[in-house]
Design an enzyme around this catalytic site. Structure first.
Site, mmCIF file in Angstrom:
data_model
loop_
_atom_site.group_PDB
_atom_site.id
_atom_site.type_symbol
_atom_site.label_atom_id
_atom_site.label_comp_id
_atom_site.label_asym_id
_atom_site.label_seq_id
_atom_site.Cartn_x
_atom_site.Cartn_y
_atom_site.Cartn_z
ATOM 1 N N SER A 93 0.818 -1.214 0.000
ATOM 2 C CA SER A 93 0.000 0.000 0.000
ATOM 3 C C SER A 93 0.854 1.267 0.000
ATOM 4 O O SER A 93 1.995 1.261 0.479
ATOM 5 C CB SER A 93 -0.913 0.037 1.222
HETATM 6 N N1 SAH Z 1 -0.403 -5.366 3.975
HETATM 7 C C1 SAH Z 1 0.360 -5.618 2.771
HETATM 8 C C2 SAH Z 1 -0.409 -5.225 1.529
HETATM 9 C C3 SAH Z 1 -0.965 -6.434 0.980
HETATM 10 S S1 SAH Z 1 -1.899 -6.397 -0.483
HETATM 11 C C4 SAH Z 1 1.710 -4.976 2.789
HETATM 12 O O1 SAH Z 1 2.020 -4.225 3.732
HETATM 13 O O2 SAH Z 1 2.498 -5.236 1.886
HETATM 14 C C5 SAH Z 1 -3.157 -7.518 0.003
HETATM 15 C C6 SAH Z 1 -2.719 -8.919 0.336
HETATM 16 O O3 SAH Z 1 -3.875 -9.629 0.762
HETATM 17 C C7 SAH Z 1 -2.166 -9.706 -0.844
HETATM 18 O O4 SAH Z 1 -0.893 -10.171 -0.536
HETATM 19 C C8 SAH Z 1 -3.167 -10.842 -1.020
HETATM 20 O O5 SAH Z 1 -2.576 -12.037 -1.469
HETATM 21 C C9 SAH Z 1 -3.732 -10.966 0.364
HETATM 22 N N2 SAH Z 1 -5.038 -11.627 0.455
HETATM 23 C C10 SAH Z 1 -6.074 -11.573 -0.423
HETATM 24 N N3 SAH Z 1 -7.108 -12.325 0.018
HETATM 25 C C11 SAH Z 1 -6.713 -12.865 1.206
HETATM 26 C C12 SAH Z 1 -7.325 -13.751 2.153
HETATM 27 N N4 SAH Z 1 -8.552 -14.244 1.965
HETATM 28 N N5 SAH Z 1 -6.631 -14.095 3.244
HETATM 29 C C13 SAH Z 1 -5.364 -13.632 3.460
HETATM 30 N N6 SAH Z 1 -4.733 -12.808 2.596
HETATM 31 C C14 SAH Z 1 -5.390 -12.424 1.497
#
Ligand code: SAH
Length: 248
Positions: A93
């Site tokens: 993000s």
């Molecule tokens: N917080 C992260 C940003 C992640 S983007 C950072 O600081 O880099 C969102 C993430 O959510 C992705 O890696 C994606 O694979 C994950 N995601 C999507 N659906 C999910 C689920 N049902 N359970 C766990 N993770 C999930």
């Protein structure tokens, strides 16, 4: 006399650790920090000037090495005012959104927080510098593996990771003082509301995939009553479901 020597020895070791600044996440120890100026500028221009006032959030964002959480190809862009690709179609993000969501959680050094969507591990690292324990779930195995490696290398000890469908939360460690969801869902997953403690808050982007979504602040009152408040518009990658998975 013997006891005195032992106490002295321990005090010296303790003081040494204090001086070295050993704590959760030890990026600043013995590593060259080529990005110190870029990070300082990010905190001032993108975060403070946009109204984030929580000193713990500002300190954490000023300390965590964001460039360690992106691939080499994006290192130079790590402190820019935008999200960046982290592989597997996912993104880290924008710094301001990380700061805003962290501030909204209203957490402190006694808090236990659940994150859904570990991704690069950056948001978890920022939280780990503010709270007691971070529990973070990632559904994509290669991202789970990579973030684990980075967080371990940087020395974070209060981050617990799980490769699973975060829709179900992490019941074994519930309830949580705060829940942060970093992927967008059409609705707020009921297990996450259930696993929030009374008086706790959740920050979650709600809305359709790849369209504009609402960042929603969910509060669970002392009696268990739920209130929601829309904070702003955001654009997150979707919360995906592993339909064969079950509750942890
Ligand atoms: N917080 C992260 C940003 C992640 S983007 C950072 O600081 O880099 C969102 C993430 O959510 C992705 O890696 C994606 O694979 C994950 N995601 C999507 N659906 C999910 C689920 N049902 N359970 C766990 N993770 C999930």
């Amino acid at each position: 006399m013997k006891t005195l020597i032992v106490i002295c020895k321990f005090s010296i070791i303790f003081l040494l650790l204090m001086v070295l600044g050993v704590s959760a996440g030890s990026e600043a120890i013995g590593k060259s920090d080529d990005y110190a100026a870029a990070r300082k500028n990010m905190v001032l221009v993108q975060i403070r000037h946009r109204g984030i006032k929580d000193q713990a959030v500002l300190n954490a964002m000023g300390t965590v090495f964001r460039h360690e959480f992106v691939s080499d190809a994006y290192r130079k862009k790590a402190y820019e005012d935008r999200p960046l690709p982290i592989g597997c179609g996912q993104t880290i993000s924008q710094p301001y959104i990380v700061a805003l969501m962290t501030q909204l959680l209203n957490v402190d050094k006694g808090s236990r927080v659940l994150e859904i969507g570990t991704g690069s591990g950056y948001q978890a690292a920022v939280l780990a510098r503010i709270v007691k324990e971070v529990y973070t779930i990632e559904i994509v195995k290669p991202l789970h593996d990579r973030s684990n490696k980075v967080l371990k290398r940087l020395g974070y000890q209060n981050i617990h990771t799980l490769n699973a469908d975060g829709y179900f939360g992490w019941k074994a460690h519930a309830p949580f003082d705060a829940v942060i969801v970093t992927c967008a869902s059409d609705f707020i997953p009921p297990p996450l509301i259930e696993q929030l403690s009374k008086g706790g808050v959740m920050c979650i982007p709600v809305g359709p995939p790849f369209k504009v979504q609402h960042l929603v602040l969910v509060k669970k009152g002392k009696t268990g009553n739920i209130t929601t408040q829309v904070i702003t518009s955001v654009r997150f990658v979707p919360l995906t479901r592993n339909l064969s998975s079950k509750e942890e």
